[in-house]
Design a protein around this motif. Structure first.
Motif, mmCIF file in Angstrom:
data_model
loop_
_atom_site.group_PDB
_atom_site.id
_atom_site.type_symbol
_atom_site.label_atom_id
_atom_site.label_comp_id
_atom_site.label_asym_id
_atom_site.label_seq_id
_atom_site.Cartn_x
_atom_site.Cartn_y
_atom_site.Cartn_z
ATOM 1 N N TYR A 158 0.816 -1.217 0.000
ATOM 2 C CA TYR A 158 0.000 0.000 0.000
ATOM 3 C C TYR A 158 0.849 1.266 0.000
ATOM 4 O O TYR A 158 0.362 2.355 0.274
ATOM 5 C CB TYR A 158 -0.941 0.010 1.206
ATOM 6 N N VAL A 160 3.602 3.281 -2.591
ATOM 7 C CA VAL A 160 4.100 3.278 -3.968
ATOM 8 C C VAL A 160 5.594 2.992 -3.979
ATOM 9 O O VAL A 160 6.370 3.706 -3.316
ATOM 10 C CB VAL A 160 3.806 4.634 -4.641
ATOM 11 N N LYS A 178 6.104 3.707 -9.469
ATOM 12 C CA LYS A 178 4.947 3.065 -10.091
ATOM 13 C C LYS A 178 3.924 4.130 -10.478
ATOM 14 O O LYS A 178 3.673 5.068 -9.726
ATOM 15 C CB LYS A 178 4.320 2.084 -9.107
ATOM 16 N N TYR A 179 3.355 4.009 -11.665
ATOM 17 C CA TYR A 179 2.304 4.939 -12.101
ATOM 18 C C TYR A 179 0.955 4.413 -11.618
ATOM 19 O O TYR A 179 0.613 3.253 -11.834
ATOM 20 C CB TYR A 179 2.289 5.067 -13.624
ATOM 21 N N ILE A 180 0.246 5.267 -10.953
ATOM 22 C CA ILE A 180 -1.036 4.868 -10.357
ATOM 23 C C ILE A 180 -2.195 5.430 -11.180
ATOM 24 O O ILE A 180 -2.254 6.634 -11.440
ATOM 25 C CB ILE A 180 -1.142 5.390 -8.906
ATOM 26 N N GLU A 181 -3.086 4.561 -11.568
ATOM 27 C CA GLU A 181 -4.293 4.990 -12.265
ATOM 28 C C GLU A 181 -5.445 5.012 -11.256
ATOM 29 O O GLU A 181 -5.872 3.968 -10.774
ATOM 30 C CB GLU A 181 -4.617 4.044 -13.418
ATOM 31 N N GLY A 238 -7.145 3.275 -6.401
ATOM 32 C CA GLY A 238 -7.145 2.767 -7.760
ATOM 33 C C GLY A 238 -8.538 2.416 -8.240
ATOM 34 O O GLY A 238 -9.491 2.300 -7.459
ATOM 35 N N GLU A 242 -7.550 -0.599 -5.248
ATOM 36 C CA GLU A 242 -6.222 -0.533 -4.651
ATOM 37 C C GLU A 242 -6.074 0.787 -3.884
ATOM 38 O O GLU A 242 -6.702 1.788 -4.223
ATOM 39 C CB GLU A 242 -5.124 -0.622 -5.721
ATOM 40 N N TRP A 244 -3.024 3.415 -2.088
ATOM 41 C CA TRP A 244 -1.609 3.709 -1.879
ATOM 42 C C TRP A 244 -1.471 4.996 -1.076
ATOM 43 O O TRP A 244 -2.248 5.944 -1.258
ATOM 44 C CB TRP A 244 -0.869 3.894 -3.207
#
Length: 531
Positions: A158, A160, A178-181, A238, A242, A244
């Motif tokens: 949890y 990034v 990491k790229y988070i959508e 997410g 998800e 983060w």
């Protein structure tokens, strides 16, 4: 474009009084010299976007526009994940530029106090990444590196992860993550508040989301790292659920030596009066007003620890469950004073439908005195899970009625099994009773049928006897009638014989009489004729 030109322009526009502008200028020069003065005013929300654009157009017309302000939107109006339109300038990467011969920049996602975040493509692994590039002066890059070092120690699902760190061709430090959508938690709260469709409509779903944030922060605390800037904007959700925790730029390692610049509370209360700012503050007060703990608001760095994060988590939970911020005010001073004095509406006063145990959990986390809060995030997690599992929690003593409801909920599996057993027994009993009833009904019907048959047979016998008797009576009547007829006929015949005998006896009499009468008639006639 320099500070003096911006100051003169703002004073000429009369958007601020000279005294107010001087106060802002003093605070800017003391704490944010690395920023452009206009950028500082926009970030502190003292300059609205429309006025900012007006200032921008003015300086563009003079050919003195700052590189940081050549975009179509102010830094404050861009959201994470929203494409930016900042124009490239000397020493700053532009869209489609390559970094370290590996990462291709696609577009800008946002900008913070320390750097700009780009959407990039890892051309080696063919995946999208987020690239944060430092925009601070070289002497301030230690904080940027510190964020990278801290995140690199936090290997948690949890949080990034960092993929890479290095320098651009211009010597600027970059961090590849990491790229988070998804969207940040503030947008989730906004959707819930406006009644839009959301996956987190129910309280249990929100608590499950919040537990993931708690687990990330608990893990960081186990590594002796305190976030110090927890807020909905630093929590990403997410599209598949998800979660983060982001932005560890203000994080503090608990075993590191404290800065000698720690100030007392009186100095910070005076400082609060100088500026209205709802964004993250990078100076003496590390954190975000409205979410930072009272000890952070006072700038008491040595007192900042896990309980400071727990306070911020309590504020986030308050907002997540009531959809309102606990500390509200027209000015930063008002917000901060309410924070330091613990002045906020109880959660159930904002959302009366909120369960009392959850209110108790929030109030425990938001205690004004840090030693009265949860001792650890693990205790916080234990109470949240206890509520979700219908178990007693440490901060709330339920009433007898609530205990009864809680007991029933806790024993739900057992009660469900017992109910199934009782239902089975009831079903078997019903079937047995139904069978017995059916059997008794069948026997009753059989007896009724036999009785009916017996009755019918009896009636038949009686009818037969009656008919036989009637036939016998009828035969007797016929015989009696025939006998009577024979007797009458016989009597008639006897009478006829009697009369015949009488007639025969009188026959001679009548014959004699007739002769006598004729003789007498003749004699009379004779006497009359022949006297």
């Amino acid at each position: 474009m320099n500070f003096q030109e911006e100051y003169t322009f703002l004073l000429g526009q009369q958007w601020f009084s000279k005294e107010e502008l001087d106060q802002l200028a003093r605070y800017y020069n003391s704490h944010y010299p690395q920023l452009d003065f206009l950028e500082f005013l926009v970030r502190s929300r003292r300059l609205d976007p429309q006025k900012y654009r007006q200032a921008l157009y003015y300086f563009q017309s003079k050919g003195k526009t700052s590189p940081a302000f050549t975009g179509s939107a102010s830094p404050e109006t861009r959201r994470p994940g929203q494409p930016g339109t900042l124009a490239p300038s000397h020493g700053e990467p532009h869209n489609h530029a390559m970094i370290a011969g590996r990462y291709r920049l696609e577009k800008i996602l946002g900008q913070g106090g320390m750097g700009k975040v780009y959407l990039g493509v890892d051309t080696f692994l063919k995946r999208r990444v987020a690239i944060k590039i430092n925009i601070m002066q070289e002497k301030d890059q230690s904080r940027f590196l510190k964020e990278a070092q801290i995140i690199s120690q936090l290997d948690h699902p949890y949080i990034v992860p960092i993929f890479d760190i290095g320098k651009t061709q211009d010597g600027q430090i970059y961090i590849c993550t990491k790229y988070i959508e998804g969207v940040d938690l503030s947008h989730v709260i906004e959707d819930l508040k406006n009644g839009r469709e959301s996956a987190f409509t129910t309280i249990p779903r929100r608590l499950e989301l919040f537990l993931k944030v708690l687990e990330a922060v608990s893990y960081a605390h186990s590594k002796l790292i305190v976030h110090r800037d927890l807020k909905p904007q630093n929590i990403m959700v997410g599209f598949h659920g998800e979660v983060w925790t982001l932005d560890w730029g203000l994080a503090k390692v608990l075993d590191e030596s404290e800065s000698a610049s720690t100030t007392d509370s009186t100095m910070n209360l005076d400082l609060l009066k100088e500026i209205v700012n709802t964004n993250t503050m990078d100076g003496t007060m590390a954190g975000t007003p409205g979410y930072m703990a009272p000890e952070q608001a006072y700038g008491e760095q040595k007192k900042i620890g896990p309980q400071s994060d727990i306070f911020s988590l309590g504020v986030i939970l308050y907002q997540l469950l009531t959809l309102e911020e606990p500390f509200q005010g027209k000015t930063l001073l008002e917000v901060m004073m309410k924070t330091t004095q613990g002045e906020f509406l109880p959660p159930r006063a904002v959302n009366p439908s909120l369960p009392k145990p959850l209110e108790a959990i929030i109030l425990k986390a938001m205690k004004n005195k840090r030693w009265e809060r949860y001792l650890s995030v693990e205790d916080f997690i234990r109470d949240i899970r206890g509520y979700l599992e219908n178990k007693p929690i440490s901060v709330y003593s339920p009433s007898f009625y609530e205990k009864s409801i809680l007991f029933l909920r806790n024993q739900a599996p057992l009660l469900a099994g017992l109910a199934m057993v009782l239902a089975f027994i009831s079903l078997v009993s019903i079937l047995v009773l139904q069978t017995e009833k059916s059997k008794r009904l069948a026997e009753s019907k059989a007896k009724a049928a036999l009785k009916k048959q017996f009755t019918l047979e009896k009636q038949k016998r009686i009818l037969a006897e009656r008919m036989k008797k009637e036939a016998a009576d009828k035969q007797k009547a016929i015989e009696a009638k025939l006998k009577a007829e024979r007797e009458r006929k016989k009597l008639k015949e006897e009478q006829e014989k009697k009369w015949k005998r009488r007639f025969e006896a009188l026959k001679f009499y009548w014959a004699a009489r007739d002769i006598l009468m004729r003789n007498m008639k003749f004699k009379t006639i004779k006497e009359e004729v022949i006297p």
